[in-house]
Design a protein around this motif. Structure first.
Motif, PDB file in Angstrom:
ATOM      1  N   GLU A 113       0.825  -1.208   0.000  1.00  0.00           N
ATOM      2  CA  GLU A 113       0.000   0.000   0.000  1.00  0.00           C
ATOM      3  C   GLU A 113       0.861   1.261   0.000  1.00  0.00           C
ATOM      4  O   GLU A 113       0.578   2.213  -0.727  1.00  0.00           O
ATOM      5  N   VAL A 114       1.920   1.254   0.806  1.00  0.00           N
ATOM      6  CA  VAL A 114       2.833   2.402   0.848  1.00  0.00           C
ATOM      7  C   VAL A 114       3.453   2.600  -0.530  1.00  0.00           C
ATOM      8  O   VAL A 114       3.523   3.723  -1.039  1.00  0.00           O
ATOM      9  N   ALA A 115       3.888   1.514  -1.145  1.00  0.00           N
ATOM     10  CA  ALA A 115       4.483   1.599  -2.481  1.00  0.00           C
ATOM     11  C   ALA A 115       3.512   2.265  -3.450  1.00  0.00           C
ATOM     12  O   ALA A 115       3.888   3.173  -4.207  1.00  0.00           O
ATOM     13  N   ALA A 116       2.271   1.840  -3.423  1.00  0.00           N
ATOM     14  CA  ALA A 116       1.268   2.402  -4.336  1.00  0.00           C
ATOM     15  C   ALA A 116       1.005   3.877  -4.049  1.00  0.00           C
ATOM     16  O   ALA A 116       0.909   4.691  -4.971  1.00  0.00           O
ATOM     17  N   VAL A 117       0.924   4.232  -2.771  1.00  0.00           N
ATOM     18  CA  VAL A 117       0.643   5.616  -2.393  1.00  0.00           C
ATOM     19  C   VAL A 117       1.739   6.556  -2.878  1.00  0.00           C
ATOM     20  O   VAL A 117       1.468   7.662  -3.345  1.00  0.00           O
ATOM     21  N   VAL A 118       2.995   6.138  -2.799  1.00  0.00           N
ATOM     22  CA  VAL A 118       4.097   7.025  -3.207  1.00  0.00           C
ATOM     23  C   VAL A 118       4.444   6.913  -4.689  1.00  0.00           C
ATOM     24  O   VAL A 118       5.349   7.597  -5.159  1.00  0.00           O
ATOM     25  N   GLY A 119       3.731   6.068  -5.429  1.00  0.00           N
ATOM     26  CA  GLY A 119       3.897   6.070  -6.872  1.00  0.00           C
ATOM     27  C   GLY A 119       4.570   4.872  -7.505  1.00  0.00           C
ATOM     28  O   GLY A 119       4.981   4.937  -8.656  1.00  0.00           O
ATOM     29  N   TYR A 120       4.674   3.761  -6.775  1.00  0.00           N
ATOM     30  CA  TYR A 120       5.283   2.557  -7.351  1.00  0.00           C
ATOM     31  C   TYR A 120       4.232   1.463  -7.491  1.00  0.00           C
ATOM     32  O   TYR A 120       3.624   1.062  -6.508  1.00  0.00           O
ATOM     33  N   GLU A 121       4.027   0.988  -8.715  1.00  0.00           N
ATOM     34  CA  GLU A 121       3.056  -0.082  -8.963  1.00  0.00           C
ATOM     35  C   GLU A 121       3.593  -1.429  -8.500  1.00  0.00           C
ATOM     36  O   GLU A 121       2.838  -2.289  -8.084  1.00  0.00           O
ATOM     37  N   ASN A 122       4.914  -1.606  -8.560  1.00  0.00           N
ATOM     38  CA  ASN A 122       5.527  -2.886  -8.222  1.00  0.00           C
ATOM     39  C   ASN A 122       6.141  -2.822  -6.820  1.00  0.00           C
ATOM     40  O   ASN A 122       7.168  -2.179  -6.615  1.00  0.00           O
ATOM     41  N   PRO A 123       5.518  -3.495  -5.834  1.00  0.00           N
ATOM     42  CA  PRO A 123       6.016  -3.441  -4.465  1.00  0.00           C
ATOM     43  C   PRO A 123       7.427  -4.021  -4.314  1.00  0.00           C
ATOM     44  O   PRO A 123       8.205  -3.551  -3.474  1.00  0.00           O
ATOM     45  N   LEU A 124       7.759  -5.018  -5.122  1.00  0.00           N
ATOM     46  CA  LEU A 124       9.097  -5.615  -5.047  1.00  0.00           C
ATOM     47  C   LEU A 124      10.154  -4.605  -5.492  1.00  0.00           C
ATOM     48  O   LEU A 124      11.187  -4.447  -4.847  1.00  0.00           O
ATOM     49  N   TYR A 125       9.866  -3.899  -6.591  1.00  0.00           N
ATOM     50  CA  TYR A 125      10.788  -2.861  -7.062  1.00  0.00           C
ATOM     51  C   TYR A 125      10.921  -1.765  -6.000  1.00  0.00           C
ATOM     52  O   TYR A 125      12.016  -1.305  -5.691  1.00  0.00           O
ATOM     53  N   PHE A 126       9.793  -1.349  -5.417  1.00  0.00           N
ATOM     54  CA  PHE A 126       9.812  -0.340  -4.352  1.00  0.00           C
ATOM     55  C   PHE A 126      10.680  -0.805  -3.189  1.00  0.00           C
ATOM     56  O   PHE A 126      11.511  -0.042  -2.682  1.00  0.00           O
ATOM     57  N   SER A 127      10.514  -2.050  -2.762  1.00  0.00           N
ATOM     58  CA  SER A 127      11.287  -2.570  -1.626  1.00  0.00           C
ATOM     59  C   SER A 127      12.778  -2.562  -1.916  1.00  0.00           C
ATOM     60  O   SER A 127      13.590  -2.196  -1.062  1.00  0.00           O
ATOM     61  N   ARG A 128      13.161  -2.974  -3.135  1.00  0.00           N
ATOM     62  CA  ARG A 128      14.584  -2.969  -3.507  1.00  0.00           C
ATOM     63  C   ARG A 128      15.132  -1.552  -3.522  1.00  0.00           C
ATOM     64  O   ARG A 128      16.224  -1.294  -3.025  1.00  0.00           O
TER      65      ARG A 128
END
Length: 150
Positions: A113-128
């Motif tokens: 959800e945090v990833a999506a809110v800040v503009g990343y569709e892919n949570p795995l990419y956001f985490s990396r």
């Protein structure tokens, strides 16, 4: 500003960004008035910075932004970096990560959800990306931050 950093009161990151902007404005008022070309450049870079601040959660193409303002992509990236100290994409990533850190500290949103809110569709990419920027995966950052503030 230092006191705000040390106390880490609610919304301190937003307040710090406001204080930093105010400081930049005060310094720019003290600087001698530049040439017309420098004033145009400054206006363009301020407009770009404001646009990125307002739209960082969206899918932003630096190339499309430059072209929409009738600027060469290379010139825009080089000028933005000279003005802000980082490339436009680095600036956007920094905004997203800073906001993600705040959300991880202050909400119970999942990492996805945090990833999506800040503009990343892919949570795995956001985490990396988050780990690359902060040294910790988002879930560990949240655990460390919440334990620290208890």
């Amino acid at each position: 500003m230092i006191q705000e950093l040390q106390l880490t009161r609610p919304h301190y990151e937003e307040y710090l960004s406001i204080l930093l902007r105010e400081l930049f404005l005060l310094v720019s008022r003290q600087a001698p008035v530049g040439t017309a070309q420098n004033r145009i450049l400054q206006k363009e870079m301020e407009a770009a910075t404001q646009f990125f601040n307002e739209h960082f959660t969206e899918n932003i193409s630096v190339e499309d932004y430059a072209l929409s303002r009738h600027m060469s992509i290379c010139w825009f990236i080089r000028s933005f970096k000279r003005y802000n100290g980082v490339t436009p994409m680095q600036y956007i990533v920094n905004l997203r990560i800073t906001n993600a850190k705040t959300l991880l500290r202050t909400t119970t949103y999942s990492v996805s959800e945090v990833a999506a809110v800040v503009g990343y569709e892919n949570p795995l990419y956001f985490s990396r990306l988050f780990k690359k920027q902060t040294g910790l995966p988002p879930s560990e950052f949240r655990n460390t931050s919440t334990n620290f503030h208890k």
